[in-house]
Design a protein around this motif. Sequence first.
Motif, PDB file in Angstrom:
ATOM      1  N   GLN A 105       0.819  -1.204   0.000  1.00 55.12           N
ATOM      2  CA  GLN A 105       0.000   0.000   0.000  1.00 55.12           C
ATOM      3  C   GLN A 105       0.858   1.261   0.000  1.00 55.12           C
ATOM      4  O   GLN A 105       0.495   2.275  -0.595  1.00 55.12           O
ATOM      5  CB  GLN A 105      -0.953  -0.005   1.197  1.00 55.12           C
ATOM      6  N   PHE A 106       2.033   1.193   0.641  1.00 56.02           N
ATOM      7  CA  PHE A 106       2.913   2.366   0.656  1.00 56.02           C
ATOM      8  C   PHE A 106       3.436   2.649  -0.747  1.00 56.02           C
ATOM      9  O   PHE A 106       3.720   3.799  -1.090  1.00 56.02           O
ATOM     10  CB  PHE A 106       4.066   2.159   1.634  1.00 56.02           C
ATOM     11  N   CYS A 107       3.546   1.616  -1.578  1.00 63.14           N
ATOM     12  CA  CYS A 107       3.933   1.833  -2.972  1.00 63.14           C
ATOM     13  C   CYS A 107       2.894   2.686  -3.694  1.00 63.14           C
ATOM     14  O   CYS A 107       3.250   3.518  -4.540  1.00 63.14           O
ATOM     15  CB  CYS A 107       4.101   0.491  -3.691  1.00 63.14           C
ATOM     16  N   GLU A 108       1.622   2.495  -3.368  1.00 62.57           N
ATOM     17  CA  GLU A 108       0.575   3.308  -3.975  1.00 62.57           C
ATOM     18  C   GLU A 108       0.724   4.774  -3.555  1.00 62.57           C
ATOM     19  O   GLU A 108       0.542   5.694  -4.371  1.00 62.57           O
ATOM     20  CB  GLU A 108      -0.799   2.782  -3.564  1.00 62.57           C
ATOM     21  N   VAL A 109       1.056   4.991  -2.285  1.00 62.52           N
ATOM     22  CA  VAL A 109       1.291   6.355  -1.812  1.00 62.52           C
ATOM     23  C   VAL A 109       2.467   6.980  -2.547  1.00 62.52           C
ATOM     24  O   VAL A 109       2.401   8.133  -3.017  1.00 62.52           O
ATOM     25  CB  VAL A 109       1.549   6.355  -0.292  1.00 62.52           C
ATOM     26  N   LEU A 110       3.545   6.226  -2.673  1.00 63.19           N
ATOM     27  CA  LEU A 110       4.733   6.734  -3.364  1.00 63.19           C
ATOM     28  C   LEU A 110       4.434   7.031  -4.828  1.00 63.19           C
ATOM     29  O   LEU A 110       4.938   8.022  -5.387  1.00 63.19           O
ATOM     30  CB  LEU A 110       5.877   5.729  -3.255  1.00 63.19           C
ATOM     31  N   ASN A 117      10.051   6.100 -10.077  1.00 65.25           N
ATOM     32  CA  ASN A 117      11.408   5.950  -9.549  1.00 65.25           C
ATOM     33  C   ASN A 117      11.401   5.740  -8.034  1.00 65.25           C
ATOM     34  O   ASN A 117      12.162   4.928  -7.507  1.00 65.25           O
ATOM     35  CB  ASN A 117      12.262   7.169  -9.892  1.00 65.25           C
ATOM     36  N   ALA A 118      10.523   6.457  -7.348  1.00 60.83           N
ATOM     37  CA  ALA A 118      10.438   6.298  -5.893  1.00 60.83           C
ATOM     38  C   ALA A 118       9.915   4.914  -5.539  1.00 60.83           C
ATOM     39  O   ALA A 118      10.401   4.277  -4.600  1.00 60.83           O
ATOM     40  CB  ALA A 118       9.537   7.377  -5.303  1.00 60.83           C
ATOM     41  N   VAL A 119       8.935   4.434  -6.287  1.00 59.28           N
ATOM     42  CA  VAL A 119       8.402   3.089  -6.045  1.00 59.28           C
ATOM     43  C   VAL A 119       9.501   2.061  -6.233  1.00 59.28           C
ATOM     44  O   VAL A 119       9.648   1.124  -5.427  1.00 59.28           O
ATOM     45  CB  VAL A 119       7.214   2.794  -6.988  1.00 59.28           C
ATOM     46  N   ALA A 120      10.302   2.216  -7.278  1.00 57.81           N
ATOM     47  CA  ALA A 120      11.395   1.275  -7.536  1.00 57.81           C
ATOM     48  C   ALA A 120      12.419   1.299  -6.404  1.00 57.81           C
ATOM     49  O   ALA A 120      12.920   0.246  -5.991  1.00 57.81           O
ATOM     50  CB  ALA A 120      12.063   1.611  -8.868  1.00 57.81           C
ATOM     51  N   GLU A 121      12.731   2.486  -5.885  1.00 54.39           N
ATOM     52  CA  GLU A 121      13.692   2.576  -4.786  1.00 54.39           C
ATOM     53  C   GLU A 121      13.138   1.928  -3.519  1.00 54.39           C
ATOM     54  O   GLU A 121      13.868   1.260  -2.780  1.00 54.39           O
ATOM     55  CB  GLU A 121      14.053   4.046  -4.524  1.00 54.39           C
ATOM     56  N   VAL A 183      18.676   4.314  -1.760  1.00 57.13           N
ATOM     57  CA  VAL A 183      17.638   5.345  -1.710  1.00 57.13           C
ATOM     58  C   VAL A 183      18.236   6.734  -1.902  1.00 57.13           C
ATOM     59  O   VAL A 183      19.111   7.159  -1.139  1.00 57.13           O
ATOM     60  CB  VAL A 183      16.868   5.304  -0.370  1.00 57.13           C
ATOM     61  N   SER A 184      17.730   7.426  -2.905  1.00 56.66           N
ATOM     62  CA  SER A 184      18.102   8.830  -3.117  1.00 56.66           C
ATOM     63  C   SER A 184      16.882   9.741  -3.095  1.00 56.66           C
ATOM     64  O   SER A 184      17.018  10.957  -2.938  1.00 56.66           O
ATOM     65  CB  SER A 184      18.826   8.991  -4.466  1.00 56.66           C
ATOM     66  N   ASP A 185      15.685   9.161  -3.256  1.00 54.92           N
ATOM     67  CA  ASP A 185      14.468   9.969  -3.258  1.00 54.92           C
ATOM     68  C   ASP A 185      14.318  10.702  -1.925  1.00 54.92           C
ATOM     69  O   ASP A 185      14.334  10.076  -0.854  1.00 54.92           O
ATOM     70  CB  ASP A 185      13.251   9.071  -3.488  1.00 54.92           C
ATOM     71  N   PRO A 186      14.150  12.023  -1.946  1.00 59.09           N
ATOM     72  CA  PRO A 186      14.113  12.796  -0.688  1.00 59.09           C
ATOM     73  C   PRO A 186      12.927  12.447   0.200  1.00 59.09           C
ATOM     74  O   PRO A 186      13.053  12.482   1.429  1.00 59.09           O
ATOM     75  CB  PRO A 186      14.053  14.250  -1.159  1.00 59.09           C
ATOM     76  N   PHE A 187      11.774  12.100  -0.406  1.00 60.14           N
ATOM     77  CA  PHE A 187      10.626  11.765   0.436  1.00 60.14           C
ATOM     78  C   PHE A 187      10.867  10.467   1.199  1.00 60.14           C
ATOM     79  O   PHE A 187      10.582  10.388   2.401  1.00 60.14           O
ATOM     80  CB  PHE A 187       9.349  11.643  -0.397  1.00 60.14           C
ATOM     81  N   ILE A 188      11.385   9.447   0.525  1.00 60.65           N
ATOM     82  CA  ILE A 188      11.646   8.177   1.210  1.00 60.65           C
ATOM     83  C   ILE A 188      12.683   8.380   2.308  1.00 60.65           C
ATOM     84  O   ILE A 188      12.559   7.821   3.406  1.00 60.65           O
ATOM     85  CB  ILE A 188      12.106   7.098   0.219  1.00 60.65           C
ATOM     86  N   ARG A 189      13.699   9.186   2.035  1.00 64.29           N
ATOM     87  CA  ARG A 189      14.728   9.434   3.049  1.00 64.29           C
ATOM     88  C   ARG A 189      14.124  10.165   4.258  1.00 64.29           C
ATOM     89  O   ARG A 189      14.434   9.849   5.404  1.00 64.29           O
ATOM     90  CB  ARG A 189      15.887  10.239   2.448  1.00 64.29           C
TER      91      ARG A 189
END
Length: 499
Positions: A105-110, A117-121, A183-189
């Motif tokens: 479900q968090f993948c859907e949010v991302l 790209n964020a989903v892949a990370e 991980v480089s995506d700023p939101f995931i970090r």
Amino acid sequence: MVDAIVIGSGIGGLSCAGILAKYGYDVLVCESHAIAGGTAHSFERNGFKFDSGPSLYSGMSYSPSPNPLRQVLDAIDEDIEWLNYDTWGCCLPEGAFDTQVGAEQFCEVLQQLRGENAVAEWKKLQQVMAPLAKAAIALPPAAVRYDFGALLSVGQYLPKMLQNAIGLSQITGAFSPVMDKVVSDPFIRNWMDLLCFLLSGLPAESTNAAEVAFMFADWYRPNVQLDYPKGGSGAIVDALVRGLKKFGGKIRLNAHVEKVLVENQKAVGVKLRNGEELRSRYVISNASIWDTLKLVNSSEFTQQRQDTPQCDSFMHLHLGIDGQSLDHLACHHIVVNDWSLGITAPQNVVLISIPSLLDRALAPPGKHAIHVYTPGNEPYEIWEKCDSYPELKQQRSEVMWKALERVIPDIRSRTELTLIGTPLTHERFLRRHRGTYGAAIRATDGLFPSALTPISGLLCCGDSTFPGIGLPAVAASGMIAANTIAPVRNHLELLKQIQ
């Protein structure tokens, strides 16, 4: 004369006392407050029942479980009714949304917030964390003890640990190097910084990777659910006290320990504020390390531990409100005001708990009980010499009102009961040095100290002796202290029971 005196009835102290009683020791818990439970106690006002501290639980409604608190309850043959849910609300700089535990479900949010790209990370991070999660639960904390008996208690898990040797080698340091690889995506970090802060009171660069791996093992497994104790956090305290008494242990409330009695470099009991002296073979302090040092006269112990870094304190709002038309809400919400300030910035993170959405008995009919708090990001210094305490309470609580308005816009007009807690509240009622959340030992600075002290017969448990500042960590510390005292054969029998 008893076998062991435990100073403080927090979850760590009650876990230690209950396990010792299970082992057959004559145990006495001395609690300064009129209510057992330490930071986890519950209290009532005008028909509303509030949690004083923790509000988020997982790994408690099934067994065997990797959660040390669940293992303690199993060991003392106690349980309570657990209410399950999987959704929690987020109010972040990117917007407000509900999310669920579990990876998909968090993948859907991302996907909505950040794209492919964020989903892949995120999926790559899941892959990287999978072997680390297995490594984090390869050795249950219940097997640990601080003597040569560990060769037997820990040794039986050696094959499983060897199977996860690569993962174990990666979880001994900070989490950020693990995250940096994928991980480089700023939101995931930022998201991982937030989760690390909730686990340890520190950002990802300072949080032990083992803590994060344990969370991944629990929160992102298939069909995962979060738990809430029916009756509030006080129900957990009641279960631990029942287990303690069932095996012959005792607890004394309003019994403030003023001093640990030491003779010939050995702890032999405690002295209470009323002058009474109680003798024992062992003393286990569930007070924070800074408060424990005040109870003993040991330059060596003070030199070792006085400079232990500490987290900041809390602000609390306990509210009783009109609950009409609120049943659609998630029971927990996390509010982050500004990522750029840093996740540990004062009052930047606010947590909201509405447990009466799950357990209607926590509030009168048609009402809700709400607990809002800033989790370990309220500086004590502001309160040390304030000119007007009531005025400062109103001023510093405003951030919590504004956070709650993002979830319930008309909250101020709905409110019927308001209680505001501050670092001074924490210091006074919970006997917490400077109202602190707990030790802030960075993963880059080494391991947490053990339960042992330079004084023979004096051990410690609680948030200053095990990584993490939540209930699993303090329950683990209590078990480890009890196991260290007990004969190894008794310890091995207990492991068979709870595994």
